[in-house]
Design an enzyme around this catalytic site. Structure first.
Site, short mmCIF file in Angstrom:
data_model
loop_
_atom_site.label_atom_id
_atom_site.label_comp_id
_atom_site.label_asym_id
_atom_site.label_seq_id
_atom_site.Cartn_x
_atom_site.Cartn_y
_atom_site.Cartn_z
N CYS A 23 83.70 60.75 76.52
CA CYS A 23 84.57 58.72 76.08
C CYS A 23 85.13 58.52 74.76
O CYS A 23 86.02 57.97 74.76
CB CYS A 23 83.39 57.93 75.97
SG CYS A 23 81.63 57.98 74.93
N LYS A 72 81.55 49.33 75.78
CA LYS A 72 81.27 50.08 75.16
C LYS A 72 82.40 50.41 73.83
O LYS A 72 83.60 50.39 73.97
CB LYS A 72 80.75 51.36 75.71
CG LYS A 72 80.28 52.30 74.83
CD LYS A 72 79.54 53.63 75.69
CE LYS A 72 79.50 55.18 74.97
NZ LYS A 72 79.56 55.58 76.01
N HIS A 74 81.99 52.00 70.16
CA HIS A 74 81.21 53.77 70.19
C HIS A 74 83.06 54.34 69.85
O HIS A 74 83.27 55.40 69.82
CB HIS A 74 81.51 54.75 71.51
CG HIS A 74 80.97 56.24 70.92
ND1 HIS A 74 81.19 56.81 72.04
CD2 HIS A 74 79.53 56.37 70.07
CE1 HIS A 74 80.57 58.12 71.50
NE2 HIS A 74 79.56 58.36 70.39
#
Length: 99
Positions: A23, A72, A74
């Site tokens: 990711c 998300k 991140h």
């Protein structure tokens, strides 16, 4: 309006290559147009350096779009949406520290 025009007049791409298989490297490449290995420190842990433009910053600051991120995060230890040109951030999952 420019995104609508791009959809009408743009090119259809049927192959897409990512800058990484996980990711954060993929997100970093998409946001900056740079290969993640070019960064002096891992963006998942330290974020994208402020002096590196992101596509969201360019869309917001240069083209006048409102931008958002839902999902998300991140992209570093903190929610740095404004630094990256993101007006609205809604993190799903573990919440990073906010500034």
């Amino acid at each position: 309006p420019n995104c609508d025009r791009l959809a009408r007049e743009g090119m259809k791409m049927n192959r897409f290559y990512v800058t990484g298989t996980t990711c954060n490297p993929s997100r970093t490449g998409l946001m900056t147009g740079r290969h993640p290995a070019e960064f002096p420190s891992y963006p998942a842990d330290f974020g994208i350096p402020e002096e590196i433009p992101t596509v969201t910053k360019l869309l917001r600051d240069e083209a006048g779009y409102r931008t958002g991120h839902v999902g998300k995060w991140h992209l570093g230890p903190e929610d740095l949406g404004d630094q990256y040109g993101i007006d609205y951030v809604r993190v799903i999952g573990p919440t990073p520290k906010t500034h």
